[in-house]
Design a protein around this motif. Structure first.
Motif, mmCIF file in Angstrom:
data_model
loop_
_atom_site.group_PDB
_atom_site.id
_atom_site.type_symbol
_atom_site.label_atom_id
_atom_site.label_comp_id
_atom_site.label_asym_id
_atom_site.label_seq_id
_atom_site.Cartn_x
_atom_site.Cartn_y
_atom_site.Cartn_z
ATOM 1 N N TYR A 128 28.043 35.432 33.783
ATOM 2 C CA TYR A 128 28.621 34.761 34.941
ATOM 3 C C TYR A 128 28.098 33.346 35.177
ATOM 4 O O TYR A 128 28.591 32.665 36.075
ATOM 5 C CB TYR A 128 28.392 35.607 36.210
ATOM 6 C CG TYR A 128 29.037 36.953 36.140
ATOM 7 C CD1 TYR A 128 30.379 37.116 36.470
ATOM 8 C CD2 TYR A 128 28.317 38.076 35.716
ATOM 9 C CE1 TYR A 128 30.980 38.368 36.400
ATOM 10 C CE2 TYR A 128 28.924 39.318 35.643
ATOM 11 C CZ TYR A 128 30.250 39.461 35.978
ATOM 12 O OH TYR A 128 30.850 40.695 35.895
ATOM 13 N N ASP B 196 28.864 30.899 44.016
ATOM 14 C CA ASP B 196 30.247 31.378 43.954
ATOM 15 C C ASP B 196 30.387 32.601 43.050
ATOM 16 O O ASP B 196 31.129 33.537 43.372
ATOM 17 C CB ASP B 196 31.164 30.258 43.445
ATOM 18 C CG ASP B 196 31.245 29.093 44.418
ATOM 19 O OD1 ASP B 196 30.899 29.279 45.600
ATOM 20 O OD2 ASP B 196 31.643 27.985 43.985
ATOM 21 N N GLN B 197 29.672 32.605 41.934
ATOM 22 C CA GLN B 197 29.811 33.698 40.978
ATOM 23 C C GLN B 197 29.213 35.000 41.500
ATOM 24 O O GLN B 197 29.780 36.075 41.294
ATOM 25 C CB GLN B 197 29.153 33.316 39.647
ATOM 26 C CG GLN B 197 29.923 32.287 38.848
ATOM 27 C CD GLN B 197 31.321 32.773 38.485
ATOM 28 O OE1 GLN B 197 31.505 33.867 37.960
ATOM 29 N NE2 GLN B 197 32.318 31.957 38.786
ATOM 30 N N ASP C 243 28.956 35.847 44.594
ATOM 31 C CA ASP C 243 29.843 36.310 45.660
ATOM 32 C C ASP C 243 31.074 36.987 45.067
ATOM 33 O O ASP C 243 31.484 38.067 45.513
ATOM 34 C CB ASP C 243 30.259 35.119 46.530
ATOM 35 C CG ASP C 243 30.982 35.563 47.793
ATOM 36 O OD1 ASP C 243 30.325 35.756 48.824
ATOM 37 O OD2 ASP C 243 32.224 35.713 47.735
ATOM 38 N N GLN C 244 31.658 36.375 44.032
ATOM 39 C CA GLN C 244 32.850 36.938 43.414
ATOM 40 C C GLN C 244 32.542 38.236 42.687
ATOM 41 O O GLN C 244 33.335 39.193 42.737
ATOM 42 C CB GLN C 244 33.452 35.921 42.436
ATOM 43 C CG GLN C 244 34.824 36.302 41.906
ATOM 44 C CD GLN C 244 35.859 36.403 43.017
ATOM 45 O OE1 GLN C 244 35.921 35.544 43.908
ATOM 46 N NE2 GLN C 244 36.678 37.451 42.984
ATOM 47 N N ARG D 271 31.968 40.959 45.277
ATOM 48 C CA ARG D 271 33.232 41.197 45.972
ATOM 49 C C ARG D 271 34.155 42.076 45.110
ATOM 50 O O ARG D 271 34.764 43.033 45.593
ATOM 51 C CB ARG D 271 33.905 39.863 46.284
ATOM 52 C CG ARG D 271 35.188 39.989 47.099
ATOM 53 C CD ARG D 271 35.944 38.673 47.083
ATOM 54 N NE ARG D 271 35.162 37.598 47.679
ATOM 55 C CZ ARG D 271 35.225 37.258 48.968
ATOM 56 N NH1 ARG D 271 36.026 37.928 49.793
ATOM 57 N NH2 ARG D 271 34.505 36.260 49.427
ATOM 58 N N ASP D 272 34.259 41.735 43.823
ATOM 59 C CA ASP D 272 35.116 42.509 42.923
ATOM 60 C C ASP D 272 34.621 43.946 42.776
ATOM 61 O O ASP D 272 35.420 44.891 42.755
ATOM 62 C CB ASP D 272 35.160 41.839 41.545
ATOM 63 C CG ASP D 272 35.902 40.520 41.573
ATOM 64 O OD1 ASP D 272 36.660 40.279 42.543
ATOM 65 O OD2 ASP D 272 35.727 39.717 40.631
ATOM 66 N N GLU E 40 38.630 41.433 51.244
ATOM 67 C CA GLU E 40 39.751 40.535 51.015
ATOM 68 C C GLU E 40 39.796 39.384 52.017
ATOM 69 O O GLU E 40 40.263 38.288 51.684
ATOM 70 C CB GLU E 40 41.070 41.321 51.098
ATOM 71 C CG GLU E 40 41.195 42.454 50.092
ATOM 72 C CD GLU E 40 41.263 41.958 48.657
ATOM 73 O OE1 GLU E 40 41.435 40.739 48.446
ATOM 74 O OE2 GLU E 40 41.137 42.784 47.736
ATOM 75 N N ASP F 97 35.848 34.734 53.577
ATOM 76 C CA ASP F 97 35.591 33.687 52.580
ATOM 77 C C ASP F 97 34.179 33.835 52.006
ATOM 78 O O ASP F 97 33.954 33.609 50.822
ATOM 79 C CB ASP F 97 35.751 32.301 53.209
ATOM 80 C CG ASP F 97 37.202 32.015 53.570
ATOM 81 O OD1 ASP F 97 38.100 32.611 52.934
ATOM 82 O OD2 ASP F 97 37.436 31.233 54.496
ATOM 83 N N TYR G 153 31.382 36.551 51.403
ATOM 84 C CA TYR G 153 31.237 38.002 51.403
ATOM 85 C C TYR G 153 29.776 38.441 51.403
ATOM 86 O O TYR G 153 29.376 39.303 52.177
ATOM 87 C CB TYR G 153 31.956 38.595 50.188
ATOM 88 C CG TYR G 153 31.885 40.096 50.150
ATOM 89 C CD1 TYR G 153 32.445 40.863 51.162
ATOM 90 C CD2 TYR G 153 31.241 40.757 49.114
ATOM 91 C CE1 TYR G 153 32.381 42.247 51.149
ATOM 92 C CE2 TYR G 153 31.156 42.144 49.079
ATOM 93 C CZ TYR G 153 31.725 42.881 50.098
ATOM 94 O OH TYR G 153 31.641 44.245 50.078
#
Length: 319
Positions: free
Chosen positions: A112, A206-207, A209-210, A213-214, A258, A261, A263
């Protein structure tokens, strides 16, 4: 027989350090002490000027504990759900602590972070030029014209740095910590370029968090599907109510995944492009280099003087 105590007394007296003699020895060799100290000072100045400027960019973040409500709900209905043979996951662990551990992990780095940066900017930068915002790479490692790695490391290292070798450098320049009192998380990077330092902080933020989140989105969807499939097989009304409540909670979790912004972390202080370097502290390098030269020169002069004096006293016929 009567002279033996006097001889021992004289030897003990000779072994004592005479401060006035010490001062005269140092004064006589003041030129050598000054010369050696000056050489060390000059070397420390040259060394400090050769070191590239290092800039640090950081972000201060607050954990978004999105699952606190889920923890209470799970605790409330865990007894009822167990009657139906359902094993509920524990949500007591902090998402922030999990995120910090992931940021420090090799898996996160290799999957990531590394794909989103240039490897040469991590492993081969020698200097950053502010006027043109360009890099000078170490010619022994990376050819900037052909964009090829030319280094010749010792095995098991390869010509192109591996993910494991790059991870070692990543851990040297990256720092992520959580304050025990405020629980605020500070993420920082150090680099020769202030722009790269800022970009890499944003990439990691950002990574992570993404990624989380996923994972939570996938977990929530699977939980909802499982609860939907389980509900028709349950005959007890109380357990059905508990399953319905758990399903609602998973829907809330999915909504938070979802809708938010931020998470995992809410950014309190975004990373900036620093104007002032964080390293090296050239004045301290000069001061410690000068002190080291002075100490070594003084010890050298004293050691030489007392060694010569001791050997002179030990010569045959000297009394």
């Amino acid at each position: 027989m009567n002279n033996l105590p006097n001889d021992q007394l004289n030897n003990n007296y000779d072994d004592e350090i005479d401060l006035s003699e010490l001062f005269h020895v140092l004064w006589d060799k003041i030129f050598y002490i000054g010369a050696i100290t000056s050489i060390f000072s000059l070397i420390s100045i040259i060394f400090a000027l050769m070191l590239p400027n290092i800039y640090q960019s950081k972000a201060v973040m607050m954990p978004m504990e999105a699952n606190q409500g889920m923890s209470g709900m799970l605790g409330q209905y865990s007894g009822m759900a167990s009657l139906a043979g359902i094993s509920l996951p524990s949500e007591s662990g902090s998402k922030a602590q999990e995120a910090i551990a992931r940021i420090k992990s090799f898996e996160f780095f290799s999957n990531y972070f590394l794909p989103y940066i240039k490897l040469e900017n991590l492993m081969a930068v020698k200097k950053w030029t502010q006027a043109s915002n360009t890099f000078t790479y170490d010619a022994r490692d990376f050819d900037s014209e052909s964009r090829q790695w030319v280094r010749k490391p010792q095995p098991p290292r390869s010509n192109i740095p591996s993910s494991q070798e790059a991870y070692e450098e990543y851990m040297e320049i990256m720092s992520v910590n959580q304050d025990k009192k405020t629980l605020f998380v500070t993420l920082s990077f150090e680099h020769e370029s202030p722009f790269i330092a800022q970009q890499w902080v944003e990439i990691v933020r950002d990574q992570i968090d993404q990624l989380m989140r996923d994972q939570d989105r996938q977990t929530a969807k699977k939980s909802i599907e499982f609860l939907n499939s389980l509900a028709p097989t349950v005959n007890y009304e109380e357990i059905k109510e508990a399953l319905f409540a758990l399903q609602q909670q998973q829907m809330k979790r999915l909504m938070m995944v979802e809708a938010n912004d931020n998470y995992i972390f809410k950014v309190l202080d975004s990373p900036i492009v620093p104007e002032v370097k964080s390293q090296p502290r050239r004045s301290l390098i000069f001061i410690w280099g000068t002190i080291l030269g002075m100490v070594l020169s003084v010890l050298g002069v004293l050691g030489f003087n007392y060694t010569r004096k001791s050997s002179y006293h030990d010569e045959p016929g000297f009394r």
